[in-house]
Every structure is written in C-alpha cells, then in structure tokens.
Scaffold this motif. Structure first.
Motif: not given
Length: 175
Positions: A104-108
């Motif tokens: 999720l962090r990478a996607a955000m």
C-alpha cells in the motif's frame, strides 16, 4: 507579544498527536518526515491557539498539516539519503500484514501528492468532499478528480485491483 502555553494546548497535543502523526505519515510516507511535519504543525497551531481553541482546532490542525505538506513538496529539497542498502534477511510467513502495508505504501507513493492527500483524507480520515476541498484549497470537483485518479491508479496495482481489497485494508486499520 509573548504567548504562553497552557494546559488546554498540552492536553490537545497529547490527545491528537497519534492521529496527526498518522495523517502526516500518510502524506509523506516517511516516519521521520511525518514526525517533523507533525511537530511543525503543532508549532504553527500553538501561535494561533487562542484564536482557534474555542472553535474546531482539529480541523485547523488538519489544514496546517495538509498545507505544510503540499507547500513543502514545492520546495523540492532532498535531504539525507542512505548510502548503503541493508542486507536482505529472511522473514517468516506471518508477515502478510506487513507485506500489505508495504504494498500500500508503494502504491500510495506512486500517486501525486494531491491525489495521495485526497484519497487519504476521503477514505482513511472519512472526511466529506467539501472538507477535503477546504483542506486542499481547491474545488469539490478537483477533489473528486484527484480522488478518482488516485483510486484508479491504486486499482492498477495487482494488490488492490478491487474496491473490496482497498476497503478490506482500511477496515483492518492497514490503510
């Protein structure tokens, strides 16, 4: 004119620190920058405490965090960067939640700052489109556009291909 801190402000900081740091992390995606952003926001709030303490200081604080983040992104100063990468280590099979958070962090991180702010404020902070528009200093239509584009970008990631997958993460406190 010297403004003296008071017990109300101290109590407010203690009560809102975690939520403010969480918002700052969602925007910066970096723990140290998030802590710096939260501290800077509380410092700015302290100077206006008498004026806002009778109203809605949480909304004012959220506005400070958001605008400070967005204006800080314009400066484009790149601070310290590590020179070496830590070695890879084996991890157990019980790290699924950590893996989801990292995904999720990478996607955000792939979202623009405004898209990231709009998505986080709308869905993690559960604010209305009008509230997000006020925080970002733009129209409701722009918030809808940033949110839609941000969600579309998140859906292109294999981990978050469906709305249910995103909602599941938010429901478990990961998002």
């Amino acid at each position: 004119m010297r403004v003296e801190p008071n017990d109300d402000f101290d109590a407010f900081v203690r009560a809102r620190w975690t939520a403010t740091a969480r918002l700052a992390y969602a925007l910066t995606l970096d723990h140290q920058q998030a802590e710096d952003l939260a501290q800077e926001a509380f410092t700015k709030l302290w100077f206006h405490w008498r004026k806002v303490s009778g109203g809605n200081p949480e909304a004012y604080l959220r506005k400070i965090v958001t605008t400070t983040f967005l204006s800080g992104r314009r400066r484009r100063w790149i601070g310290e960067r590590p020179t070496e990468t830590p070695p890879d280590t084996a991890v157990g099979a019980d790290t699924a939640q950590v893996d989801e958070r990292l995904a999720l962090r990478a996607a955000m991180a792939r979202l623009s700052p405004r898209q990231r702010a709009a998505v986080y404020l709308r869905y993690a902070e559960d604010l209305s489109e009008r509230s997000v528009a006020d925080l970002l200093g733009c129209s409701v239509g722009a918030v809808k556009q940033h949110t839609r584009r941000g969600l579309d970008a998140l859906r292109t990631d294999i981990h978050f291909a469906t709305s249910d997958a995103l909602a599941d993460l938010a429901g478990r406190g990961i998002a």
